[in-house]
Design an enzyme around this catalytic site. Structure first.
Site, mmCIF file in Angstrom:
data_model
loop_
_atom_site.group_PDB
_atom_site.id
_atom_site.type_symbol
_atom_site.label_atom_id
_atom_site.label_comp_id
_atom_site.label_asym_id
_atom_site.label_seq_id
_atom_site.Cartn_x
_atom_site.Cartn_y
_atom_site.Cartn_z
ATOM 1 N N GLU A 38 -2.911 7.769 1.364
ATOM 2 C CA GLU A 38 -2.420 6.390 1.331
ATOM 3 C C GLU A 38 -1.200 6.268 0.421
ATOM 4 O O GLU A 38 -1.213 6.762 -0.723
ATOM 5 C CB GLU A 38 -3.561 5.489 0.836
ATOM 6 C CG GLU A 38 -3.746 4.223 1.624
ATOM 7 C CD GLU A 38 -4.138 4.451 3.087
ATOM 8 O OE1 GLU A 38 -3.230 4.563 3.940
ATOM 9 O OE2 GLU A 38 -5.337 4.484 3.374
ATOM 10 N N GLY A 125 -3.833 -8.163 10.450
ATOM 11 C CA GLY A 125 -3.837 -8.365 9.000
ATOM 12 C C GLY A 125 -5.001 -7.685 8.311
ATOM 13 O O GLY A 125 -5.350 -8.030 7.182
ATOM 14 N N ALA A 126 -5.610 -6.711 8.980
ATOM 15 C CA ALA A 126 -6.802 -6.057 8.431
ATOM 16 C C ALA A 126 -6.500 -4.666 7.888
ATOM 17 O O ALA A 126 -7.407 -3.903 7.583
ATOM 18 C CB ALA A 126 -7.884 -5.979 9.502
ATOM 19 N N GLY A 127 -5.224 -4.314 7.778
ATOM 20 C CA GLY A 127 -4.868 -2.981 7.292
ATOM 21 C C GLY A 127 -5.112 -1.914 8.340
ATOM 22 O O GLY A 127 -5.280 -0.740 8.023
ATOM 23 N N SER A 129 -3.056 -1.581 11.147
ATOM 24 C CA SER A 129 -1.805 -1.328 11.878
ATOM 25 C C SER A 129 -1.659 -2.104 13.167
ATOM 26 O O SER A 129 -1.177 -1.574 14.170
ATOM 27 C CB SER A 129 -1.632 0.155 12.184
ATOM 28 O OG SER A 129 -1.359 0.833 11.035
ATOM 29 N N ASP A 175 1.927 4.581 10.253
ATOM 30 C CA ASP A 175 1.277 3.778 11.289
ATOM 31 C C ASP A 175 1.854 4.072 12.670
ATOM 32 O O ASP A 175 1.127 4.214 13.651
ATOM 33 C CB ASP A 175 1.434 2.290 10.978
ATOM 34 C CG ASP A 175 0.987 1.952 9.567
ATOM 35 O OD1 ASP A 175 0.227 2.748 8.995
ATOM 36 O OD2 ASP A 175 1.405 0.908 9.054
ATOM 37 N N TYR A 227 3.605 -4.265 -1.901
ATOM 38 C CA TYR A 227 3.898 -2.997 -1.240
ATOM 39 C C TYR A 227 5.293 -2.493 -1.640
ATOM 40 O O TYR A 227 5.471 -1.334 -2.022
ATOM 41 C CB TYR A 227 3.805 -3.173 0.280
ATOM 42 C CG TYR A 227 3.979 -1.892 1.052
ATOM 43 C CD1 TYR A 227 2.882 -1.130 1.427
ATOM 44 C CD2 TYR A 227 5.241 -1.443 1.409
ATOM 45 C CE1 TYR A 227 3.037 0.045 2.133
ATOM 46 C CE2 TYR A 227 5.414 -0.271 2.107
ATOM 47 C CZ TYR A 227 4.321 0.468 2.477
ATOM 48 O OH TYR A 227 4.479 1.635 3.168
HETATM 49 C C1 GLA Z 1 1.055 0.509 5.392
HETATM 50 C C2 GLA Z 1 2.411 1.066 5.778
HETATM 51 C C3 GLA Z 1 2.362 2.584 5.910
HETATM 52 C C4 GLA Z 1 1.715 3.235 4.702
HETATM 53 C C5 GLA Z 1 0.412 2.534 4.352
HETATM 54 C C6 GLA Z 1 -0.188 3.037 3.071
HETATM 55 O O1 GLA Z 1 0.147 0.676 6.435
HETATM 56 O O2 GLA Z 1 2.834 0.498 6.994
HETATM 57 O O3 GLA Z 1 3.660 3.086 6.136
HETATM 58 O O4 GLA Z 1 2.595 3.272 3.622
HETATM 59 O O5 GLA Z 1 0.582 1.129 4.228
HETATM 60 O O6 GLA Z 1 -0.598 4.351 3.217
#
Ligand code: GLA
Length: 384
Positions: A38, A125-127, A129, A175, A227
């Protein structure tokens, strides 16, 4: 979540209803969950995502009037329409900026314009992608229609540029790579500097395991704040250490020159996280029990919580409750500041672990989380 065979006619029919003509095709691209690695992607490091079974579908047809028309079933079918010439970073904004940025990247080939209708079951919005699923479904559609010479890695770049330059979210390539390059039954090892990929078999069911995603329902957005701050801190740490990227630091001993505590923590996360990716790949590729990756995942969470400082009380509670209830390991996934966690658990303990997380959330007064099991699925493809 719908199968390709179920989803394609829905998107095609909705397109025809909206635009009065049939689409030229329908393309699907998945969201992803990252097993480990990550915030390493923009540090030239390593990542190991799997594609979700959940996809975004894009039904697409070229036009002749020089206009771009974008509709989403999730937006109630509302239409965003403008001339190809009017596309410019930030215009359109909101969800439509993601597909618009991809169209803009191929504007020379799309002077006649294009209509796009999207439908998704990737949680937004849930991480997980959802934005890459959106850009990659449209990128694959447009390349099939007007730029067949583009390979998958070119499409990763096209989708990334839409997100970075058009929408203004400073993400790496994790992603988009996951959505376009993952294959069913495998995790994707990606060296983001060399752009080298390797499919790592991940047959969880055969090992009696489940990879459980827990969507905390707390939202995050990459276009603001945290971020970008982390990205700048990493760049600053690399600059102070005199290396092109934190990827170039082999171990924590190499961080001795950093006297700023915040930068030291950020850099330590990246250095140890890169090592964790390699360790997980080594375990999965070797004869060891895949359960052994569990503690490595939990170490990754601790590092994201304490050194990178991007976890939340909900994500910490989820990891704590899951591991406390017998999961092999758990960690937050994605950009942080909310979103989802991933939990590695024996299949016969999965319900009990999910229940333990729900009970913990109720006790803490958090909204009920959504949980689902992930089967490593296929990357982007044409479905009709
Ligand atoms: C988001 C970004 C990715 C990556 C992750 C963290 O999903 O889009 O490029 O940096 O966070 O691993």
């Amino acid at each position: 979540m719908r199968t390709d065979a179920e989803a394609a006619p829905i998107a095609a029919e909705a397109f025809t209803d909206r635009f009065g003509t049939a689409p030229e095709g329908v393309w699907a691209a998945p969201g992803r969950v990252n097993v480990i690695g990550e915030h390493t992607d923009y540090n030239d490091g390593f990542v190991l995502p799997v594609a979700l079974p959940h996809t975004t579908r894009a039904a697409v047809a070229r036009r002749t009037d020089g206009r771009v028309a974008l509709a989403s079933l999730q937006g109630g079918g509302a239409l965003v329409e403008l001339a190809v010439d009017e596309l410019t970073p930030g215009r359109p904004d909101g969800w439509a900026g993601y597909p618009a940025g991809v169209v803009e990247g191929l504007r020379d080939r799309l002077a006649g314009g294009v209509s796009v209708l999207v439908d998704t079951d990737v949680p937004v919005g849930a991480g997980l992608s959802s934005s890459a699923a959106l850009t990659c479904s449209v990128a694959l559609a447009l390349s099939d229609l007007v730029a067949p010479e583009l390979g998958r890695t070119d499409l990763v770049e096209l989708a990334r540029r839409s997100e970075n330059d058009f929408v203004g979210a400073p993400t790496g390539i994790l992603d988009q790579s996951a959505s376009l390059l993952c294959t069913a039954g495998n995790a994707l090892f990606l060296d983001t500097r060399e752009r080298r990929t390797d499919q790592v078999p991940l047959d969880l069911a055969a090992a009696g395991l489940e990879l459980l995603v827990v969507d905390t329902g707390t939202s995050h957005t990459h276009a603001d704040g945290g971020y970008g701050d982390r990205r700048r801190e990493c760049e600053e740490a690399a600059a102070r250490l005199g290396v092109p990227a934190l990827r170039d630091i082999a171990d924590v001993a190499g961080l001795a020159g950093l006297d700023d505590d915040v930068l030291l923590r950020r850099a330590r996360h990246i250095v140890t996280e890169n090592a964790r990716v390699l360790e997980v790949v080594r375990i999965l590729r070797g004869s060891a029990d895949p359960r052994d990756i569990g503690p490595v995942l939990t170490e990754g969470h601790v590092s994201l919580r304490d050194d990178f400082q991007i976890s939340t009380v909900e994500l910490d509670a989820c990891v704590d409750a899951a591991v406390g209830a017998g999961a092999h390991g758990a960690r937050m996934v994605g950009g942080g500041f909310g979103g989802s966690a991933v939990v590695l658990v024996d299949r016969d303990r999965a319900d009990a672990v999910a229940e333990a997380v729900r009970t913990r959330f109720a006790r803490e007064g958090f909204a009920a989380p959504r949980t689902f099991d992930v089967v490593p699925s296929a990357g982007a493809r044409r479905i009709a």
